[in-house]
Design an enzyme around this catalytic site. Structure first.
Site, mmCIF file in Angstrom:
data_model
loop_
_atom_site.group_PDB
_atom_site.id
_atom_site.type_symbol
_atom_site.label_atom_id
_atom_site.label_comp_id
_atom_site.label_asym_id
_atom_site.label_seq_id
_atom_site.Cartn_x
_atom_site.Cartn_y
_atom_site.Cartn_z
ATOM 1 N N LYS A 150 -2.592 0.997 3.121
ATOM 2 C CA LYS A 150 -1.992 0.493 1.887
ATOM 3 C C LYS A 150 -2.079 1.538 0.783
ATOM 4 O O LYS A 150 -3.139 2.138 0.561
ATOM 5 C CB LYS A 150 -2.671 -0.805 1.456
ATOM 6 C CG LYS A 150 -2.331 -1.975 2.382
ATOM 7 C CD LYS A 150 -2.877 -3.289 1.853
ATOM 8 C CE LYS A 150 -2.497 -4.433 2.783
ATOM 9 N NZ LYS A 150 -1.056 -4.726 2.767
ATOM 10 N N ASP A 179 2.071 0.929 3.427
ATOM 11 C CA ASP A 179 2.489 -0.328 2.815
ATOM 12 C C ASP A 179 2.141 -0.294 1.334
ATOM 13 O O ASP A 179 0.967 -0.215 0.968
ATOM 14 C CB ASP A 179 1.786 -1.505 3.498
ATOM 15 C CG ASP A 179 2.220 -2.857 2.944
ATOM 16 O OD1 ASP A 179 3.153 -2.896 2.116
ATOM 17 O OD2 ASP A 179 1.633 -3.873 3.350
ATOM 18 N N GLU A 205 6.637 0.760 3.750
ATOM 19 C CA GLU A 205 6.889 -0.679 3.611
ATOM 20 C C GLU A 205 6.917 -1.093 2.135
ATOM 21 O O GLU A 205 5.981 -0.808 1.393
ATOM 22 C CB GLU A 205 5.766 -1.412 4.350
ATOM 23 C CG GLU A 205 5.994 -2.862 4.637
ATOM 24 C CD GLU A 205 4.900 -3.392 5.550
ATOM 25 O OE1 GLU A 205 4.422 -4.520 5.300
ATOM 26 O OE2 GLU A 205 4.515 -2.690 6.520
ATOM 27 N N ASP A 230 9.381 -6.177 3.004
ATOM 28 C CA ASP A 230 8.289 -7.082 3.333
ATOM 29 C C ASP A 230 8.274 -8.241 2.339
ATOM 30 O O ASP A 230 8.743 -9.331 2.629
ATOM 31 C CB ASP A 230 6.961 -6.323 3.338
ATOM 32 C CG ASP A 230 5.828 -7.124 3.937
ATOM 33 O OD1 ASP A 230 6.068 -8.230 4.436
ATOM 34 O OD2 ASP A 230 4.675 -6.638 3.911
ATOM 35 N N LYS A 254 6.593 -12.001 8.369
ATOM 36 C CA LYS A 254 5.330 -12.723 8.484
ATOM 37 C C LYS A 254 5.676 -14.160 8.865
ATOM 38 O O LYS A 254 5.951 -14.996 8.004
ATOM 39 C CB LYS A 254 4.563 -12.648 7.163
ATOM 40 C CG LYS A 254 4.064 -11.248 6.833
ATOM 41 C CD LYS A 254 3.391 -11.185 5.490
ATOM 42 C CE LYS A 254 2.577 -9.900 5.329
ATOM 43 N NZ LYS A 254 3.347 -8.676 5.599
#
Length: 329
Positions: A150, A179, A205, A230, A254
């Site tokens: 991240k 991400d 992402e 995302d 997700k």
């Protein structure tokens, strides 16, 4: 979606809390405890199907409080019609209840804590900051070859320096994806993409906030590193909108907060999108159907984003079946 033949099911739910081993740090802040709800449906013959509601409000789903209110207002006996009537404003509830129904009626793999789709590669989530440079090693020994890191958490130059070091430390066979959790500006997104193109990053992402879709679309056409949506595609309705607006890059899905699994499956089969299925730190119950969808609907060799169990210190993922997990609450 659901069968029209009327059957009633005994409905039960139990809330849970799972503290993270260490707080999960993203560009949106710190996350200390995963809260959610486990569901159990029992039919007239005594057969059981489990489901899970694992909301992620800061990501775009309903809140945990809203899921509790929803479950408390349901009767102790429900039908498929109750499930079909769940509104789109409660996508995590849609997923949880239909998952339980599917497990009960379609003989999904709901009795085993370990998903039989063990051949699906996972990406493992690394800690933020410099700890990532060493953290990948133990995960590599556990069989992970794709990693997620991240960004947008610390200063850009600091993270880019760590990224260089991390890429130099990883074996040539490893894949690394980044991400940003919608935490970059257009200027910093360009800086990351320039670095990603040099370092061979698998994809970046959600670099920009949801309301900057056109900028992300433009960036996706300017750099060789693929971009993935995302937060922009948290729910099936959002996914459909982004597809209609021309997104043909990667969709990180997700499933636990996307809505009804049956409708998600139908959309993915119809449009053949480049989908990467990912976790919201649900338990093995929610993960089971998420991985089943990933095995069925992932068209590329991209790893599914379910390598997150090492973020918890409890022993839930070592339990032998869902009944034990239910009884542990």
């Amino acid at each position: 979606m659901l069968a029209t033949q009327i059957h009633s099911y005994q409905f039960e739910f139990r809330a849970y809390q799972r503290p993270f081993r260490q707080p999960l740090k993203t560009s949106q802040g710190l996350w200390n405890v995963r809260t959610g709800i486990l569901l159990r449906l029992t039919d007239e013959t005594g057969q059981v199907g489990f489901g899970e509601i694992a909301p992620l409000a800061w990501f775009g789903s309903e809140t945990f409080e809203q899921t509790l209110v929803f479950c408390r207002q349901l009767p102790s006996e429900i039908t498929a019609e109750h499930i079909s009537a769940i509104p789109s404003t409660l996508p995590a509830c849609q997923f949880g209840l239909e998952s339980a129904w599917l497990a009960l009626n379609l003989n999904n793999v709901a009795a085993k804590i370990r998903n039989p789709k063990s051949e699906i590669p996972y990406s493992a989530l690394l800690p933020t900051g410099p700890d990532a440079v060493e953290a990948w090693r133990s995960l590599w020994q556990q069989g992970f070859y794709t990693f997620k890191w991240k960004v947008g958490v610390a200063a850009v130059q600091e993270e880019l320096e760590i990224l260089q070091t991390l890429c130099q430390s990883l074996p040539p066979q490893a894949r690394l994806r980044l991400d940003a959790n919608a935490g970059l500006t257009l200027e910093t997104a360009i800086a990351y993409l320039q670095a990603c193109d040099q370092l061979g990053i698998e994809f970046l992402e959600q670099p920009l906030p949801v309301n900057q879709f056109q900028n992300m679309l433009a960036l996706s056409q300017q750099y060789s590193t693929p971009l993935a949506l995302d937060e922009s595609v948290a729910t099936l309705a959002q996914l459909k909108t982004c597809y209609a607006q021309g997104w043909r890059g990667i969709f990180v899905i997700k499933p636990a907060i996307a809505g009804f699994p049956s409708q998600l499956r139908q959309f993915c089969q119809t449009h053949q999108i480049d989908a990467v299925f990912s976790s919201v730190f649900e338990t093995a119950i929610g993960r089971d159907i998420g991985l089943s969808l990933a095995a069925e609907l992932t068209s590329s060799d991209r790893a599914a984003g379910f390598g997150v169990t090492h973020w918890f210190s409890d022993s839930w993922d070592q339990l032998s079946d869902f009944e034990q997990l239910w009884n542990s609450l």
